[in-house]
Design a protein around this motif. Sequence first.
Motif, short mmCIF file in Angstrom:
data_model
loop_
_atom_site.label_atom_id
_atom_site.label_comp_id
_atom_site.label_asym_id
_atom_site.label_seq_id
_atom_site.Cartn_x
_atom_site.Cartn_y
_atom_site.Cartn_z
N THR A 997 0.84 -1.20 0.00
CA THR A 997 0.00 0.00 0.00
C THR A 997 0.87 1.25 0.00
OG1 THR A 997 -0.14 0.07 2.42
CG2 THR A 997 -1.88 -1.14 1.26
N GLU A 998 0.28 2.32 -0.47
CA GLU A 998 0.89 3.63 -0.30
C GLU A 998 -0.10 4.51 0.46
OE1 GLU A 998 1.64 5.05 -4.32
OE2 GLU A 998 -0.18 6.26 -4.26
N TYR A 1061 -1.06 -4.15 -9.26
CA TYR A 1061 -0.13 -4.47 -10.34
C TYR A 1061 -0.88 -5.21 -11.43
CZ TYR A 1061 3.23 -3.59 -6.59
OH TYR A 1061 3.94 -3.03 -5.56
N ASN A 1062 -0.56 -4.91 -12.68
CA ASN A 1062 -1.19 -5.69 -13.75
C ASN A 1062 -0.59 -7.09 -13.76
OD1 ASN A 1062 1.23 -5.77 -15.35
ND2 ASN A 1062 0.76 -3.72 -16.14
N ALA A 1063 -1.20 -7.97 -14.53
CA ALA A 1063 -0.84 -9.39 -14.49
C ALA A 1063 0.64 -9.61 -14.79
CB ALA A 1063 -1.71 -10.18 -15.47
N THR A 1064 1.17 -8.88 -15.76
CA THR A 1064 2.58 -9.07 -16.15
C THR A 1064 3.52 -8.63 -15.03
OG1 THR A 1064 1.99 -8.69 -18.47
CG2 THR A 1064 4.32 -8.50 -17.87
N VAL A 1065 3.26 -7.44 -14.48
CA VAL A 1065 4.12 -6.94 -13.41
C VAL A 1065 4.02 -7.82 -12.18
CG1 VAL A 1065 4.50 -4.99 -11.85
CG2 VAL A 1065 3.97 -4.58 -14.25
N LYS A 1066 2.79 -8.24 -11.86
CA LYS A 1066 2.58 -9.10 -10.70
C LYS A 1066 3.34 -10.41 -10.86
CE LYS A 1066 -1.10 -10.93 -7.77
NZ LYS A 1066 -2.56 -11.07 -7.59
N CYS A 1067 3.28 -10.97 -12.05
CA CYS A 1067 3.98 -12.23 -12.31
C CYS A 1067 5.49 -12.05 -12.17
CB CYS A 1067 3.63 -12.73 -13.70
SG CYS A 1067 4.49 -14.23 -14.20
N ASN A 1068 6.00 -10.97 -12.75
CA ASN A 1068 7.45 -10.73 -12.68
C ASN A 1068 7.91 -10.53 -11.24
OD1 ASN A 1068 7.76 -10.92 -15.45
ND2 ASN A 1068 7.46 -8.72 -15.79
N ARG A 1069 7.08 -9.86 -10.43
CA ARG A 1069 7.43 -9.67 -9.03
C ARG A 1069 7.45 -10.99 -8.28
NH1 ARG A 1069 7.01 -4.82 -6.38
NH2 ARG A 1069 6.13 -5.88 -4.58
#
Length: 1118
Positions: A997-998, A1061-1069
């Motif tokens: 969170t921010e 996060y979008n799916a791609t960013v979430k996956c990369n994380r």
Amino acid sequence: MAVLQRTQMCSPGTPVCTGRPGTRPTWVTVFLLYSGWFCLLTKAQMKIPPETVQKWANSLSVELNAVASKYSGAALLQKKLKDVEPIIRIEDVDGTAIVQDFSEEIEKMLGSKMKSVKRLADTAEDADLYHEFNSTLTFDYFNSMLINTMDEEGNFIELGGEFPLEENEHFNRLQVNTLMSDIQVPTNVYNKDPDILNGVYMSEALNDVFISNFQKDPTLTWQYFGSSTGFFRLYPGIKWTPDSNGVVAFDCRNRNWYIQAATSPKDIIIVVDVSGSMKGLKLTIAKHTINTILDTLGENDFVNIIAYTDYVRYVEPCFKGTLVQADLDNREHFKLLVEELQVKGEGKVKKAMKESFRVLNEATANGQGSLCNQAIMLITDGAMEDFQSVFEEFNWPDKKVRVFTYLIGRDMTFAESVKWIACNNKGYYTHINTLADVQENVMEYLHVLSRPMVINHDHDIIWTEAYMDSVLPNTKELFNSMAQSLLLMTTVAMPVFSKKKETLSHGILLGVVGTDVPLLEVMMLAPRYKLGAHGYAFLVTNNGYILAHPDLRPLYKDGKKLKPKPNYNSVDLSEAEWEDTEEILRTAMVKGETGTLTIDVRSAVDKGKRPLFLKNDYFYTTINETPFSFGMVLTRGHGEYVFFGNVSVEEGLHDLQQPDLTIADGWTYCETDIDPHHRKLSQLQAVVRYLTGKEPDLECDEILLQQTLFDAVVTAPLEAYWTALMLSGNGVEDGIETAFLGTRSGLMRVTRYSGIEKRKGKNFLTRADKENLFTVDHFPIWYRLAAENKPGQFLYYVPDDDVNKGKYTAVAVTSVTVTEGKRTAMAGAIGVQMSLDLLERKFLATTKQSNETDCSNIEGLCPLSCESVEINCYLVDNNGFIVMSTERGDIGRFFGEVDGSVMAQLLKSGLYKRVTLYDYQAMCKNSHHHSSGARPLLSPFYGLMAAVKWLFSNLMLFLLEFNICGLWHNDYLADAKSTYHATHRQKKVESMVPCNTEYPGFIYDSTIRETNSIIKCGRCQKMFVLQQVVNSNLVLLVVQADCDCSRQYAPITLTPREVKYNATVKCNRMKSQKIRRRPESCHAYHPHENAKDCGGACEISISVALFFLSLVTSLALR
């Protein structure tokens, strides 16, 4: 700013508001008259005279400063410090030297724990070497669940003899026996099995070593031996409490310390058959098997899960073709996905095996994963294909990848082929009939992986990641007693091997010995007083995960209950030190380097509500012989200097024993945990006894004692000053409650001006008020706030936390300093606590003009009063929180929540600045649901059928789990029930899940002294005037009350916002692999290993009639 008077203001084009003289009013004229008055009411603008508000602010400054100065005694303390400046010396804090000193102390402490564990391992191996197994052995031991239990006739029951227990300070006030250990046996293990009896008898030799270790190192906590047969010998002995169902689910072989010590790091790919034949109970068993395997993995291991039918799919598509670290976060993520598995189609294992070998081979080639053991876990009810070619292509002749097979269900048709796979790939085959069989069968793979290490006789000492001890009693009661991160512990453990020559090639693991090391004890070796108001120390593992850190929050509130977060022990250093955006600090510490780094950080105190901009110097080094690195932080400014002053012991002792004085009981002035006779002494009692010569053997921190004595002498006049105020003719003003001070040595003086029955802030500075006391991991909130405020200038705020509830009081605090040449060091903070009733009286008395006020030269409202309904008045602090308002309910709230329009204008003008802060350990509500709650509405019979199905399923599944051993030993019955329910409880979706969170924080720009403005809000305009209250952190804000801008301006809140996060960013994380340091040792192969010991089918017979009845019932209900 244009001055607007209460005059008619009409829109352009509005007709005149009266008719011509002499003309008779028509209905049109009357209409226009009413329109004009309406226009007047909607467009007229109030004028708040800025000069009036300025006078009020100046008067408030004088009034508040007078009260705070008089009743705190700040001026007197600063004068006393000024008087002693000629005899003090100020030195630079040498962070590099301090971090080295701290790390050496920690290394010494952890080294003594390792020596204790080594003695246990040697003793256990020698005891086994000279013990001959006796299958008919009868031996009465102390079973920890049965001890001190009598039958109806008043006799002690079998295995439950008299076992004296007494409360012990060192062991969290638990009832223990420090002269003896006792034995815990899981419910699913028969407590008089010959293997158990022989193991318990053999391990009796450990009792003397337990006691000897504790005598040599009195800081030791729990010592234990976890046997490979399942029993757990614990010292000191305790009474073990089962759960509410009477079940003891704890199995030492499942604990991370056991698994890590028993095996080297490993890469595991779990391959599960989800073809149509795996439906029903088979799939339930398969899921439980996967979860049990996941529970055997740790942060040095890597894993992935593949499900197969006639095609291959990854349980987590994001992890396709790779291995991910088996930390707690990823393991829990896999478990949720495994619960969603469904069966269909035909099972073809060949493609899945090829994919598994390909992933493992690529990981090795690319230097990824553990680079040690590799294994495939095949979970299936049968394998019909010819897969020999797969092994010839990928695994033979070296057989670097072990294959373990788990045959699910009672059908033995494919037993030989499934066993062949394991035996020809250095693995192990097991046949799992019931849920109750899963635990024991899964554990077999650990014994196989341990063979090379056992044969080599390599005693690798391991240290676990941080974990929370939820097994022993009282743990929950400790949650609120200290900093959350210091509730955690680490374990040092070592494997115990059989040294008998005849079994050498079998590599028999006898078990694991270990001892717990509370992280509180470790971090106390980095004393708070050397780190300053904002400084701190921390530990990280070789994987970059936090072991101890003041910002680690392993718990969260679920309703009224505190629970561990799902990922509490896999929080990366970069998630606490998030300003280290390039991860320079993390990388250096993970690599075990020594060095320094300076970072500008946004920090926050008071539960994140009050942002601070700090410049931190980081110092770090490695802890030799462990996988840990140690770091510490010193803050530029007051963290750069330390001062010393000398006073005589006699003078200091006199002032140290005054009734208003305390010292930080969580700090170590004198070591009271070494000698049992000292454990009941408070730190102040220990200091006094040491200085008076009554306890000369106490080990005390001479530097800290010197500082404490000096502070006691310098602050002593305050006690007389506060007492004189109470005894004076005028007495103490009603509402002044507490005067207090604190120094860099953890010393506090507190005087209560009023009795507890009159005090609004009854809990302030009590033992329960941890946030406002000196603790092992932080200075008080008021001290840290004062440290960042100008010395001599009071900072005002309203305490609002779990202890100081109700927002009934305000605190005024300031810092005091000493100076030598160009160096200034912070000596402490001093303040006063007052009721809001007092503050309100002074506020209202100051912010009003009498009816006799000369208004001839004042443009605007006159006389003006904050008690008027026309205006709202606020005192707002430097972080935007309301300290005083004419509306009591607004006090303590963030001003933007009360009036978003004015706060938006203040932000726009730059008077307040928004600071974005991040929380990478947050918990957010989970919106995911497994099933629809509307389904029962589709049919009136659905609820009834579901209930019938549940009853029959539970009954039949229970009967299926009931094997022949259960007819003789009731323990199996309890385990079958508990295991089944534990498995099915996992289907329940948690309401809160980890997230990032921010959230905003706000800081006032003190260079702007005043402002006023008009806000256009539809049909009205709102005026406000802001004036700084000089010599404080407050502003006075007067706002027009009759213009509602809520439709045009939403409230500005402090509510955290989840970072999506979008799916791609979430996956990369999720699959990103940060830099980590692998364990130094690896034992994956030994030429003398007996790979022919690869398991066999252990049939468990049940009633044929019962089996068919269960089968028919299950089919009918499905």
